[in-house]
Enzyme design. Sequence first.
Site, PDB file in Angstrom:
ATOM      1  N   CYS A 106      35.504  37.324  48.668  1.00 30.20           N
ATOM      2  CA  CYS A 106      34.052  37.514  48.782  1.00 30.20           C
ATOM      3  C   CYS A 106      33.271  36.687  47.752  1.00 30.20           C
ATOM      4  CB  CYS A 106      33.710  38.989  48.624  1.00 30.20           C
ATOM      5  SG  CYS A 106      34.654  40.043  49.735  1.00 30.20           S
ATOM      6  N   HIS A 248      26.689  40.615  46.037  1.00 32.33           N
ATOM      7  CA  HIS A 248      27.586  40.640  47.204  1.00 32.33           C
ATOM      8  C   HIS A 248      27.533  42.025  47.849  1.00 32.33           C
ATOM      9  CE1 HIS A 248      30.982  40.801  49.757  1.00 32.33           C
ATOM     10  NE2 HIS A 248      31.717  41.528  48.938  1.00 32.33           N
ATOM     11  N   ASN A 278      30.083  44.471  55.082  1.00 33.29           N
ATOM     12  CA  ASN A 278      30.619  43.527  54.096  1.00 33.29           C
ATOM     13  C   ASN A 278      31.143  42.306  54.859  1.00 33.29           C
ATOM     14  OD1 ASN A 278      32.199  42.064  52.320  1.00 33.29           O
ATOM     15  ND2 ASN A 278      33.100  43.856  51.337  1.00 33.29           N
TER      16      ASN A 278
END
Length: 329
Positions: A106, A248, A278
């Site tokens: 990520c 994030h 996500n």
Amino acid sequence: MIGLGAWLPPRHVTNAEICSRLDTSDEWIRTRIGIAGRHAAEPGTATSDLAVEAGLLAMKSAGVEHVDAVVLATATPDHHIPGTAPTVAHGLGLPEVPAFDVTAGCSGFLYGTALAAGLLHAGTCRTVLVVGAEAMASAVDPDDRATAPIFGDGAGAAVLAAGRPDEPGALGPIAWGSDGSHAADLWIPDGGSRRPVHGTAEAGADRCIRMQGKEVFRHAVRRMCQAAQEAATAAGWVLRDVDRLVVHQANARISATVADTLGIPAERVPSNIDRVGNTSAASIPLLLAHAATGGDLIAGHRVLLAAFGGGFTWAATTLVWPDDVEALV
Ligand code: COA
């Protein structure tokens, strides 16, 4: 940064759809993660397809038909071999430009951005397209309630061009790192060189994402706070002057804890996890594009960006929002 684009595959997956298969609830997913829905690529749509859509939008936003290199951040490549970035470059009509993948979970988009900034600084390239794209549904076990509600598909991209460090749109210093001792806390156990899977099927092989949620949560908060503080300091900023904290989108509670710890008020922390989940390496550029098109990022805003992901990896940097970039979604 001279251009920004983001793309979500049309299919929207509600919590109700997830709950019809798993022992979970809409209420649990909303309160514990902050997600109401996410997007999923149709079977047959690969990461490169999403990346090309976002890349085209970013190049249109930048008003360019060519870039000198393509950097693709992804944890869900089209194939183990070859890298996916050349496929993306080909799909963008840029068949001979250098193109390579960055695997940093990520944190991948910020890692890719740091690499691109280095290429620009060295004079190797004048423009670089950095894409974060994920087809997470291809790697998630739909029967695993620890991961299936969390991840979503999507892509975001930015065109970076050589410029002066003091002009709007300039990226600041990167603060980044990794800790490979936690590799197994967020991973796909089988199918790589450590535990190869030969042939078309192997009994007991696990080729889905597995996650130790609590460990990831704890380290995500700690590392993003640390990196964000370091990046801000290196840029000569104090945290109270940060106009927007772009975190994030892993879990709404992670973002809130990071913001609280850094002392940045909630109204300065944009979020889109409720509708996209996500999206791993796509998360940061998707959120930037959504915040910009929603009017939540305006010219001159001092933006602090932070990401954390599998590896573990983490990264943070700063960006003064440009005055002449129209994000396209
Ligand atoms: N639905 C309902 N209950 C669930 C559930 C789900 N989808 N997932 C876990 N639970 C249960 C657990 O079994 C546990 O039950 P128990 O108390 O009876 O044992 C309880 O909920 C609490 O589980 P826990 O794992 O402690 O929950 P949590 O508050 O840590 O939340 C995550 C779980 C995954 C949402 C959270 O740890 C998280 O967001 N971690 C980071 C994830 C992430 O960001 N990943 C990507 C990083 S880039």
